[in-house]
Design an enzyme around this catalytic site. Structure first.
Site, PDB file in Angstrom:
ATOM      1  N   GLU A 214      48.091  34.302  42.557  1.00  0.00           N
ATOM      2  CA  GLU A 214      47.053  34.206  41.532  1.00  0.00           C
ATOM      3  C   GLU A 214      46.430  35.589  41.405  1.00  0.00           C
ATOM      4  OE1 GLU A 214      46.999  31.750  39.754  1.00  0.00           O
ATOM      5  OE2 GLU A 214      47.934  30.189  40.953  1.00  0.00           O
ATOM      6  N   CYS A 248      38.290  36.837  38.180  1.00  0.00           N
ATOM      7  CA  CYS A 248      39.643  37.169  37.726  1.00  0.00           C
ATOM      8  C   CYS A 248      39.901  36.723  36.294  1.00  0.00           C
ATOM      9  CB  CYS A 248      40.690  36.575  38.669  1.00  0.00           C
ATOM     10  SG  CYS A 248      40.622  34.784  38.824  1.00  0.00           S
TER      11      CYS A 248
END
Length: 467
Positions: A214, A248
């Protein structure tokens, strides 16, 4: 933990415990999830306090909304559906191989390693753990060295809920992280930067360990012509200022119609001022994790080559002795500047103007595939085009960040922004092996391959299938 040797010992302990119970039943898995839920509730305030200490100042509502409440919702969501996910799936058997049955059993992988980042150190430790436990695995967490207070609070929480052979925890800096990534896990999950993600994948490849990465990248926000600015820019500001942009999936840059630029700048300034009339002692405006991040972001802004740099500092405060940073707008920075080639991860917002819709799409397509894409508009044709003709890990329309809080939606990147996904059923699948089971019933059809039969039926079968 400075000596890498205990890592192997902890992994051995986890693997031995897993081998003694390779397929935990539904009751066991639910019990583990319930223990986790109870521990999170009991330790919510210590975790919030620890997050605040690590960041210097972390808005309480952000810690609740990002690091705690979604986890409780996810646990409940998974608990209600776990029985159905565990149920073996019947599959078809080709008529040539009857009588027989076929099914798929979702088998736990074993021991899963998780490398946790610093920006959401509770959520990004526990959310993968929920999927890992639901799938029947044991877990080994490597916590970030940048969040020592949160680490200790999290260790206390998890030690209350789990034994060391259910969930193990490692602490340490870069050398421990490297040793952790090189362990022979049954699966390894990493959340962090693309640069570090490449190193993690290389280390895991030496052990042939499958990985879920990720990562981040530059998630674009695309403003269309037809939407009122409050409908678009309010959620944009939310996504860019939440956790001081240290997310993110934060909007990394804004693509704005050239004709709307001035009104966009005016609205952003007025709205930010209304939300945060002062910043230094404002408990609702989160600080950067450390001074190194502040220096990096200041350098990104200074070397951006932007046409205009607008620092939104309503009270004209001095941030030289603070880890906070005002939201800063960078109008049309240079395409080859660091701020346009690196993930920003902070309260800097480049604004790029475009004249035609296809020009905006080209700017997105020319960059590596992002973790998420934000569209602010009401044009159904443009929306459909983004859904099916532009790649990103996820797409959010007239909203930011909240897509990750939906337990029934998968979360993951694509290409440069990651591989694999988790949350909900997809998380259960990521940490399970779909094991094929074929069972013969009655007469063995393969006897037809004996020479005495093959001469009779094979020519007919060949002519039938190749007709």
């Amino acid at each position: 933990m400075l000596d890498p040797a205990p890592l192997a010992q902890s992994l051995h302990q986890l693997r031995t415990a897993y081998q003694a119970q390779t397929y935990p039943d539904l009751a066991t898995r639910r019990d583990r999830l319930q223990r986790l839920e109870r521990a999170l509730k009991r330790h919510a305030q210590p975790l919030i306090d620890a997050l605040n200490r690590d960041f210097g100042q972390r808005a309480r509502h952000e810690s609740l909304l990002a690091d705690l409440l979604p986890l409780l919702s996810e646990i409940r969501f998974v608990q209600r559906r776990l029985k159905g996910w565990m149920r073996p799936q019947k599959r078809q058997v080709h008529w040539m191989h009857q009588p027989a049955t076929a099914r798929v059993i979702y088998q736990p992988l074993g021991v899963v390693g998780v490398m946790v980042p610093w920006n959401y150190p509770v959520q990004l430790a526990i959310s993968p753990l929920i999927s890992i436990l639901a799938a029947g695995n044991r877990a080994f967490l490597k916590l970030s060295e940048w969040t020592p207070a949160t680490n200790q609070a999290l260790i206390t929480c998890l030690r209350e809920a789990f034994s060391a052979d259910e969930v193990a925890i490692a602490l340490g800096e870069a050398e421990i992280s490297a040793a952790f990534a090189a362990l022979p896990f049954d699966h390894l999950m990493f959340t962090g930067s693309s640069a570090v993600g490449k190193k993690i994948q290389r280390a895991a490849a030496e052990q042939l360990v499958p990985v879920t990465l990720e990562l981040g990248g530059k998630s674009p926000a695309l403003l269309d012509q037809d939407i009122p600015l409050p409908r678009a820019l309010d959620p944009l500001l939310f996504g860019k200022t939440f956790n001081a942009g240290q997310t993110c999936i934060a909007p990394d840059y804004l693509l704005c119609p050239e004709t709307r630029l001035e009104e966009v700048l005016t609205y952003l300034k007025a709205r930010f001022t209304a939300l945060y009339p002062h910043l230094l002692d404002n408990p609702h405006y989160t600080a950067l994790i450390n001074s190194a991040q502040q220096q990096r972001l200041n350098q990104l802004a200074a070397t951006s080559g932007a046409e205009r740099i607008l620092e939104l500092n309503p009270a004209q405060e001095d941030f030289s002795h603070s880890q906070k940073l005002p939201l800063t707008l960078l109008v049309n920075p240079a395409a080859d500047s660091r701020v346009m080639t690196e993930e920003i991860f902070g309260p800097l917002l480049p604004i790029l103007t475009y004249t035609h819709w296809e020009e905006a799409l080209d700017q997105i397509r020319q960059r590596p595939r992002p973790l998420t894409l934000y569209y602010f508009g009401r044009d159904q044709q443009h929306q459909r085009q983004l859904e099916y003709q532009v790649h990103s890990g996820s797409l959010a329309i007239n909203a930011t960040l909240v897509q990750v809080a939906q337990p029934d939606l998968p979360f993951g990147g694509i290409g440069a922004s990651g591989m694999g996904c988790y949350h909900g059923r997809e998380g259960f699948m990521t940490f399970s092996h779909p094991r094929a089971v074929f069972q013969r019933r009655g007469w063995d059809v393969t006897r037809l391959l004996d020479a005495q039969y093959r001469r009779r039926w094979l020519p007919w079968l060949e002519s039938w299938f190749l007709r």
